[in-house]
Design a protein around this motif. Structure first.
Motif, short mmCIF file in Angstrom:
data_model
loop_
_atom_site.label_atom_id
_atom_site.label_comp_id
_atom_site.label_asym_id
_atom_site.label_seq_id
_atom_site.Cartn_x
_atom_site.Cartn_y
_atom_site.Cartn_z
N ARG A 39 0.83 -1.22 0.00
CA ARG A 39 0.00 0.00 0.00
C ARG A 39 0.86 1.26 0.00
N ARG A 115 7.53 -7.06 -6.31
CA ARG A 115 7.55 -8.14 -5.32
C ARG A 115 8.98 -8.51 -4.95
N ARG A 136 -0.25 -12.28 1.86
CA ARG A 136 -0.92 -13.19 0.94
C ARG A 136 -0.06 -14.40 0.61
N ASP A 137 1.26 -14.21 0.69
CA ASP A 137 2.22 -15.21 0.20
C ASP A 137 3.30 -15.50 1.23
N ARG A 187 -10.47 -7.72 -5.80
CA ARG A 187 -9.10 -7.70 -5.28
C ARG A 187 -8.60 -9.14 -5.06
N ASP A 191 -5.40 -10.86 -6.85
CA ASP A 191 -4.31 -11.37 -6.01
C ASP A 191 -4.10 -12.87 -6.19
N ARG A 194 -2.44 -13.69 -10.14
CA ARG A 194 -1.18 -13.16 -10.66
C ARG A 194 -0.18 -14.31 -10.79
O1 C5P Z 1 -3.47 -6.91 3.49
P1 C5P Z 1 -3.90 -5.71 2.67
O2 C5P Z 1 -5.34 -5.75 2.27
O3 C5P Z 1 -3.52 -4.43 3.30
O4 C5P Z 1 -3.05 -5.86 1.33
C1 C5P Z 1 -3.18 -4.93 0.28
C2 C5P Z 1 -2.75 -5.57 -1.03
O5 C5P Z 1 -1.35 -5.77 -1.05
C3 C5P Z 1 -3.35 -6.92 -1.37
O6 C5P Z 1 -4.64 -6.83 -1.96
C4 C5P Z 1 -2.33 -7.48 -2.36
O7 C5P Z 1 -2.52 -6.96 -3.66
C5 C5P Z 1 -1.02 -6.91 -1.82
N1 C5P Z 1 -0.29 -7.87 -0.99
C6 C5P Z 1 0.47 -8.83 -1.63
N2 C5P Z 1 1.25 -9.67 -0.89
C7 C5P Z 1 1.27 -9.60 0.44
C8 C5P Z 1 0.46 -8.65 1.12
C9 C5P Z 1 -0.33 -7.81 0.36
O8 C5P Z 1 0.46 -8.90 -2.84
N3 C5P Z 1 2.09 -10.42 1.12
#
Ligand code: C5P
Length: 230
Positions: A39, A115, A136-137, A187, A191, A194
């Motif tokens: 963000r 990333r 997420r990962d 979203r 996510d 990708r």
């Molecule tokens: O957790 P949050 O909603 O704040 O994450 C915002 C965005 O950041 C996710 O929708 C995703 O696109 C990205 N994100 C990611 N990998 C992570 C954490 C977040 O791609 N480890």
């Protein structure tokens, strides 16, 4: 040797950051909100007037920016809604939660160059362990050897309902449940589709379906799992 890492992954709005912070506090571990990093970079891209598909310019911003997050455990009663985040010395704690950032972040987080840079920072941050990391990962890619992996889920309807309640509590404009569901759905789709390190549950992650659980119940369950394994 490294201290334990707790990886907490899951889709948007499942309560990961609130739960993760409280778990970190209870277990006296550090906390890293990786979503806040994506963000923060998204905020910087928008602020700099760089187009969200201008990968070379975004790569440069990613490699040069300094993202600072408050990682220390904070007593639960002193925890504000969001952890303090700054980019290049500027406080963006509130700004990174805007609708604009939220709607653009997945497109930027999908870029491999972004990333690579942010994952490098996350691995450096967590290398000594003793930390709860949400994203997420984390369990699949950033720290595949994390000692404890959780995958927090809730139905789209429930996540939209919680988000609407959040907005209400903050005195912000109310968005309809339909719109919130659509935004969450979009979203998650971006996510999880990708190419690099998409959102998915690690094989050895424990799923916690939170539709009918309070935050305190989810926190208790994770603390208990940690203590059983420590
Ligand atoms: O957790 P949050 O909603 O704040 O994450 C915002 C965005 O950041 C996710 O929708 C995703 O696109 C990205 N994100 C990611 N990998 C992570 C954490 C977040 O791609 N480890």
């Amino acid at each position: 040797s490294r201290k334990p890492i707790v990886a907490i992954d899951g889709p948007a709005g499942a309560g990961k950051s609130t739960v993760s912070r409280q778990v970190a506090q209870r277990l006296d571990l550090l906390y890293l909100d990786t979503g806040a990093m994506y963000r923060a970079l998204t905020w910087l891209v928008l602020e700099s007037g760089v187009a969200i598909d201008d990968e070379p310019s975004i790569a440069e911003l990613a490699s040069q920016c300094e993202i600072e997050l408050d990682a220390q455990p904070t007593p639960i009663e002193k925890q504000s809604r969001a952890i303090n985040v700054s980019v290049n010395g500027q406080d963006v704690t509130q700004a990174i939660r805007s609708l604009e950032v939220t709607s653009k972040v997945s497109a930027i987080a999908a870029q491999p160059i972004v990333r690579n840079e942010l994952v490098r920072q996350q691995r450096r941050y967590g290398k000594n362990g003793g930390i709860v990391i949400d994203g997420r990962d984390i369990g699949t890619y950033v720290f595949p050897d994390a000692e404890l992996k959780l995958f927090l889920t809730a139905s789209v309807q429930e996540r939209a309902r919680r988000r609407q309640q959040d907005l209400k509590n903050q005195g912000k404009d109310i968005i309809s449940l339909d719109e919130l569901e659509q935004a969450i759905y979009d979203r998650d789709l971006k996510d999880s589709t990708r190419a690099l390190a998409p959102l998915r549950q690690a094989e050895d992650a424990i799923e916690i379906q939170t539709d009918n659980l309070s935050i305190a119940e989810v926190v208790d369950r994770i603390v208990q799992l940690y203590q059983e394994r420590a």
